[in-house]
Design a protein around this motif. Structure first.
Motif, PDB file in Angstrom:
ATOM      1  N   LEU A   1       3.151  -0.876   4.222  1.00  0.00           N
ATOM      2  CA  LEU A   1       2.701   0.429   3.738  1.00  0.00           C
ATOM      3  C   LEU A   1       3.855   1.410   3.796  1.00  0.00           C
TER       4      LEU A   1
ATOM      5  N   SER B   1      -2.303  -5.613   3.774  1.00  0.00           N
ATOM      6  CA  SER B   1      -1.144  -5.375   2.918  1.00  0.00           C
ATOM      7  C   SER B   1       0.111  -6.009   3.510  1.00  0.00           C
TER       8      SER B   1
ATOM      9  N   ILE C   1      -5.303  -1.561   4.135  1.00  0.00           N
ATOM     10  CA  ILE C   1      -4.004  -1.410   4.803  1.00  0.00           C
ATOM     11  C   ILE C   1      -3.699  -2.651   5.635  1.00  0.00           C
TER      12      ILE C   1
ATOM     13  N   PHE D   1       0.855  -1.175   0.000  1.00  0.00           N
ATOM     14  CA  PHE D   1       0.000   0.000   0.000  1.00  0.00           C
ATOM     15  C   PHE D   1       0.898   1.235   0.000  1.00  0.00           C
TER      16      PHE D   1
END
Length: 351
Positions: free
Chosen positions: A256, A253, A250, A187
């Motif tokens: 990030l 993921s 998020i 992300f």
């Protein structure tokens, strides 16, 4: 009870949203004043407009440049807030910035600020106008050790208001829209640097390293200035706000990376490996997130090393659960804290 809650950008809205829902469910009235900034108004209307007892009011503009920040978002907004609110019945005021608290102070009602950066310019006016100026910093920084009694440090970070396990439940179904699998994508968040918080930061810092991302993982791109999309790799998937569930995206993921610190802290508190590619290293909230969770920056780890680590991210889901439990055991429940302040005011009225 009539509660004024002021929000000026998306992280602030996320912070107050559980409280707004709780007040709506309890039959209280919420005056939700919202700055016209990016897609904030659209997001607020999309998520809250159907809730009982919530009135959304647009006050002020933010056009993503420094002149607008100084004049429209601050100076002009003071007068707009006063013009709108002086004839309104309000029992209590909540807001991160100082402007709604000027109104509350003039109306002689309790004012509670919640922030995470005592180094901003509004530290002083909030100290003047607020019943309590609260800082969600987990630990007391040196600057606040001699602060007046109405300046308090809460053992939490403000993102925990909407990311704690009691509030946030991840939904893996949202991944289907983007054809990605858990822990198999990165992300990315690129913010504009045309605001006071990002003075001195290089623009497009994610773009500068786009060719160094691991080839084996897809990329979801959250881009504040959508007109720059063509400058990023063509296979990166551009996200269009308002998103159905950005925090689930998020949560699932592999990691990030963000040029803004708000979303980087969010990812870290979700138990996701996070990298902040900005310059606010010493901001207390960022330092706290680095200490209690997995938030890295350019001082703590080279970005290339962090990107390589995403490929070797074994047992990610198990480590994520352990990290979330550790944070939950450590932090104050900020939503309960805010709601109890309102209950105390209700009890005073009954006496």
């Amino acid at each position: 009870m009539v509660v004024l809650i002021d929000v000026c950008h998306t992280p602030q809205f996320n912070f107050y949203k559980p409280l707004v829902k709780r007040l709506s469910d309890s039959g209280d009235k919420v005056l939700l004043t919202v700055m016209n900034r990016g897609r904030l108004l659209k997001i607020v209307n999309h998520e809250v407009s159907s809730w009982t007892g919530v009135e959304i009011v647009k006050i002020g503009n933010h056009r993503m440049n420094r002149l607008s920040v100084i004049f429209e978002s601050n100076l002009l907004r003071i007068f707009q807030m006063m013009f709108w609110g002086l004839n309104k019945h309000i029992d209590i005021v909540y807001g991160n910035g100082f402007i709604p608290h000027i109104l509350g102070w003039l109306k002689h009602v309790p004012c509670y600020a919640f922030d995470d950066d005592p180094d901003t310019i509004d530290y002083i006016p909030k100290k003047w106008f607020c019943t309590e100026s609260n800082y969600c910093l987990w630990k007391e920084p040196d600057k606040l050790k001699k602060a007046p009694s109405n300046v308090k440090v809460l053992k939490s970070l403000k993102e925990w208001a909407y990311l704690s396990p009691s509030v946030f439940k991840p939904n893996v179904e949202v991944l289907k829209k983007y054809n990605v699998e858990p822990k198999e994508y990165v992300f990315v968040r690129e913010v504009t640097v045309g605001t006071i918080n990002y003075v001195g930061q290089q623009a497009d810092s994610i773009l500068q390293i786009a060719d160094r991302f691991p080839k084996g993982k897809k990329v979801l791109l959250s881009l504040e200035k959508k007109d720059k999309k063509d400058q990023y790799p063509k296979d990166w998937i551009l996200l269009q706000e308002p998103l159905e569930d950005v925090h689930s995206l998020i949560y699932y993921s592999a990691g990030l990376i963000s040029s803004g610190d708000s979303m980087a802290r969010e990812a870290a508190l979700l138990g996701v490996p996070a990298y902040y590619l900005g310059i606010r290293y010493d901001m207390p909230a960022n330092a706290a997130a680095s200490e209690v969770a997995d938030l890295q920056n350019q001082k703590s780890m080279p970005v290339d090393e962090w990107l390589r680590s995403l490929v070797e991210n074994n047992n990610a889901a198990e480590r994520q659960m352990q990290m979330r439990k550790h944070i939950n055991d450590t932090f104050t429940d900020i939503n309960d804290y805010m709601f109890k302040l309102i209950l105390e005011e209700k009890n005073k009225e009954r006496e």
